[in-house]
Every structure is written in structure tokens, then in C-alpha cells.
Design a protein around this motif. Structure first.
Motif, short mmCIF file in Angstrom:
data_model
loop_
_atom_site.label_atom_id
_atom_site.label_comp_id
_atom_site.label_asym_id
_atom_site.label_seq_id
_atom_site.Cartn_x
_atom_site.Cartn_y
_atom_site.Cartn_z
N ILE A 181 -8.32 -8.62 -4.66
CA ILE A 181 -6.91 -8.24 -4.72
C ILE A 181 -6.78 -7.09 -5.71
CG2 ILE A 181 -4.59 -8.97 -5.38
CD1 ILE A 181 -5.45 -10.28 -2.83
N GLN A 182 -6.10 -6.02 -5.30
CA GLN A 182 -5.93 -4.86 -6.17
C GLN A 182 -4.46 -4.49 -6.26
OE1 GLN A 182 -8.79 -1.69 -6.26
NE2 GLN A 182 -9.90 -2.56 -4.54
N LEU A 183 -4.04 -4.10 -7.46
CA LEU A 183 -2.70 -3.56 -7.68
C LEU A 183 -2.83 -2.05 -7.79
CD1 LEU A 183 -1.32 -6.06 -10.35
CD2 LEU A 183 -0.93 -6.07 -7.90
N LYS A 184 -2.04 -1.36 -7.01
CA LYS A 184 -2.08 0.10 -7.01
C LYS A 184 -0.80 0.66 -7.60
CE LYS A 184 -5.09 0.15 -2.97
NZ LYS A 184 -5.31 0.65 -1.58
N ALA A 185 -0.78 1.98 -7.79
CA ALA A 185 0.39 2.63 -8.39
C ALA A 185 1.63 2.40 -7.54
CB ALA A 185 0.12 4.13 -8.54
N SER A 205 -2.91 -4.73 -2.52
CA SER A 205 -3.77 -4.62 -1.35
C SER A 205 -4.94 -5.58 -1.49
CB SER A 205 -4.30 -3.18 -1.18
OG SER A 205 -5.15 -2.84 -2.25
N VAL A 206 -5.64 -5.81 -0.37
CA VAL A 206 -6.79 -6.70 -0.37
C VAL A 206 -7.95 -5.99 0.31
CG1 VAL A 206 -5.95 -7.82 1.75
CG2 VAL A 206 -7.67 -8.97 0.33
N ASP A 207 -9.12 -6.07 -0.31
CA ASP A 207 -10.33 -5.43 0.21
C ASP A 207 -11.39 -6.49 0.48
OD1 ASP A 207 -9.23 -2.86 -0.03
OD2 ASP A 207 -9.82 -2.76 -2.13
N GLN A 219 0.18 -7.74 4.10
CA GLN A 219 1.01 -7.24 3.01
C GLN A 219 1.43 -8.40 2.12
OE1 GLN A 219 3.99 -5.32 5.29
NE2 GLN A 219 4.78 -7.21 6.16
N PHE A 220 1.80 -8.07 0.87
CA PHE A 220 2.04 -9.10 -0.14
C PHE A 220 3.35 -8.86 -0.87
CE2 PHE A 220 -2.50 -8.82 0.37
CZ PHE A 220 -2.97 -10.12 0.20
N LEU A 221 3.90 -9.95 -1.40
CA LEU A 221 4.97 -9.92 -2.39
C LEU A 221 4.57 -10.85 -3.53
CD1 LEU A 221 8.24 -10.28 -0.25
CD2 LEU A 221 7.19 -8.18 -1.09
N LEU A 277 4.48 -4.63 -1.62
CA LEU A 277 4.84 -3.58 -0.71
C LEU A 277 3.88 -3.65 0.45
CD1 LEU A 277 5.22 -0.21 -0.18
CD2 LEU A 277 3.61 -0.16 -2.02
N THR A 278 4.28 -3.16 1.61
CA THR A 278 3.39 -3.19 2.76
C THR A 278 2.32 -2.13 2.62
OG1 THR A 278 4.79 -1.66 3.96
CG2 THR A 278 5.20 -4.02 4.26
#
Length: 279
Positions: A181-185, A205-207, A219-221, A277-278
Motif C-alpha cells: 500500500i502506498q500513499l502518493k502526493a 494505491s496498491v502494488d 481504489q481506496f478511502l 482517491l481513485t
């Protein structure tokens, strides 16, 4: 997506809740329960919530459920010639003090709730090395403040649980170490809240790290509920979107006591978006 929640104190009220409108595509509803008798209340919350989307065509007590091959519950509708049941998807999660049920149409959903003050029996980094990817462990290691590190661990755990539950495969079939799981800008388009308020917050996002890539088109919230819990929601983009572009999730949140009380709480301190966010 809709969220429903329960108060601790029951009050006298009509025994029937009004029907609610079905979620549109790319919308999720979330419901919650802040009471102690979890198993009974979870069943009551699921049954009454789903029945409300049938426009009084289905009695909550008559609903039947089945499980997929990995144990994820689904509604088993009784087909009638004069009525087509909605393509509802749901998922439920609970702690010792809160029960939450997420509902979508045509989109698989996973939800997990965790107490913000959850006590960990093991050292955070040792526990993370056992279950998390190397990237996630590196992220946690870089945080020097112990309390912030603990909160980040709980957020990651909550997001990973929601993703596995959305896949509908269970922990054994989708181990936490096989994805990151990654948090992006922050991006320009985020969550659509009630009253068409748009929130610009960080993207999640998920990789995939395994041979089987299951990470596309999700997508996540990440939310804070009642100031005491984190809630993570993972849902699949609708197939009509073709997996292209970023489409915000429309969220509806309700605090509910089955058959007694119901109120919308989105836009209040009871539901606070943190990230999502999607993608």
C-alpha cells in the motif's frame, strides 16, 4: 458508498426505517454500530440496511445469504417474476465498540475498521516485518516518533485488510506480504462528499509483489470515524469505466440503530476523510 452507525443509547422511535436510494455507480454507502453485542447487531445491521434498498419489497428477516469459496458473504436473492433485485455488494467489519457495513452496486467492496488506540502485543517493527512488504517496513522504520509510527501501522493494516476483503479471497489466498500500500502526493480530484464537496487529499494505491497481479482497477478511502476509529474502504471501479481515468468516489455515511434511528453524519466530526482517491 454508504456508511451506517449505531448510538450507544436506544430511544423510542417508529419500528420501521424509511427506504433509501440505491447507490449509483462509483458510489458507496457506509453504516456503523457503536454497541457491544457485535454478532447479533452485525446481523441486524446487515439485514435492515440491505432491505432498505429494496423499496420495502423484502423483509429483513427473509433475506438469505451465501458464501463464496473463500467465505465472503453475499446476498442470495429470491427471484420474482415482477421484480429484479438490485446488484448490491456489501461488506462488514467490527471492533469491540463499533460495527460498520459498506454497500455498493455492481462493485466489489471491502471494509475494515480499527480502534485508533488499539494496543499491539508485539513490537511494531517486528510485527510489520512478519506481515508487511519491505517497502512498508522501510516507511515505518523512517518514522522516529513512536506514536506516529503506531498510527501509521494501524492505517496500513486497515487498508490492507480492506483490500483483501474486497478481493473476496481471504488472508490465506492473499497474504499481506504479496502487495504494498502506498500513499502518493495529493491530486486534483479526490473524494466527493455530501453536498458535492470535493476533497483534495493524498492518493492511495496498491502494488502487487507476487506473480499474480490483482492490483489494477481498485481504489481506496481512509476515514476517521467518531474520533476513535480508522475505517478503510476498498472498492473496484465499475467495468463501464474501462479502468481509465480517475473517477471520484461518492460517499454517504449514516449512523444507524436498526429499526430505531438513522441519521446522515457525513460532513460532521463523526466522519473525517484522511486519504483516498481513485486510481
Amino acid at each position: 458508498m454508504n456508511i451506517h452507525g449505531l448510538q450507544r443509547n436506544f430511544c423510542s422511535a417508529p419500528t420501521t426505517l424509511l427506504p433509501v436510494q440505491l447507490p449509483t455507480r462509483m458510489e458507496s454507502h457506509l453504516c456503523g454500530d457503536e454497541l457491544q453485542k457485535r454478532a447479533l447487531l452485525a446481523r441486524a445491521l446487515v439485514r435492515t440496511t440491505i432491505a432498505r434498498y429494496t423499496n420495502d419489497r423484502v423483509d429483513p428477516r427473509s433475506l438469505n445469504f451465501k458464501k463464496n469459496g473463500y467465505g465472503k458473504p453475499e446476498v442470495e436473492w429470491q427471484i420474482a417474476d415482477d421484480w429484479q433485485p438490485p446488484a448490491l455488494q456489501f461488506n462488514i467489519s467490527h471492533t469491540s465498540s463499533l460495527i460498520a457495513c459498506g454497500v455498493t452496486v455492481d462493485s466489489p467492496i471491502g471494509i475494515d475498521v480499527e480502534e485508533k488506540q488499539r494496543k499491539l502485543k508485539h513490537h511494531i517493527l517486528a510485527f510489520a516485518r512478519r506481515y508487511f512488504s519491505s517497502h512498508e517496513v522501510e516507511h515505518l522504520t523512517s518514522i522516529s516518533d513512536i506514536e506516529i509510527q503506531r498510527q501509521q501501522f494501524i492505517k496500513l493494516w486497515t487498508l490492507k485488510e480492506a483490500y483483501v476483503k474486497a478481493l473476496g479471497r481471504g488472508f490465506s489466498a492473499s497474504p499481506f506480504k504479496t502487495f504494498t500500500i502506498q500513499l502518493k502526493a495529493a491530486a486534483k480530484r479526490g473524494i466527493y462528499l455530501s453536498r458535492d464537496v470535493e476533497s483534495e487529499i493524498s492518493e492511495i494505491s496498491v502494488d502487487s509483489l507476487g506473480s499474480e497481479n490483482l492490483t489494477n482497477n481498485w481504489q481506496f478511502l481512509l476515514l476517521e470515524l467518531a474520533g476513535s476509529h480508522y475505517a478503510a474502504i476498498c472498492m473496484q471501479k465499475h467495468n463501464t469505466l474501462g479502468g481509465k481515468g480517475n473517477v471520484p468516489i461518492k460517499l454517504t455515511a449514516r449512523r444507524t440503530i436498526p429499526l430505531v434511528e438513522d441519521e446522515c453524519v457525513l460532513g460532521t466530526s463523526a466522519v473525517v476523510p484522511i486519504s483516498g482517491l481513485t486510481f
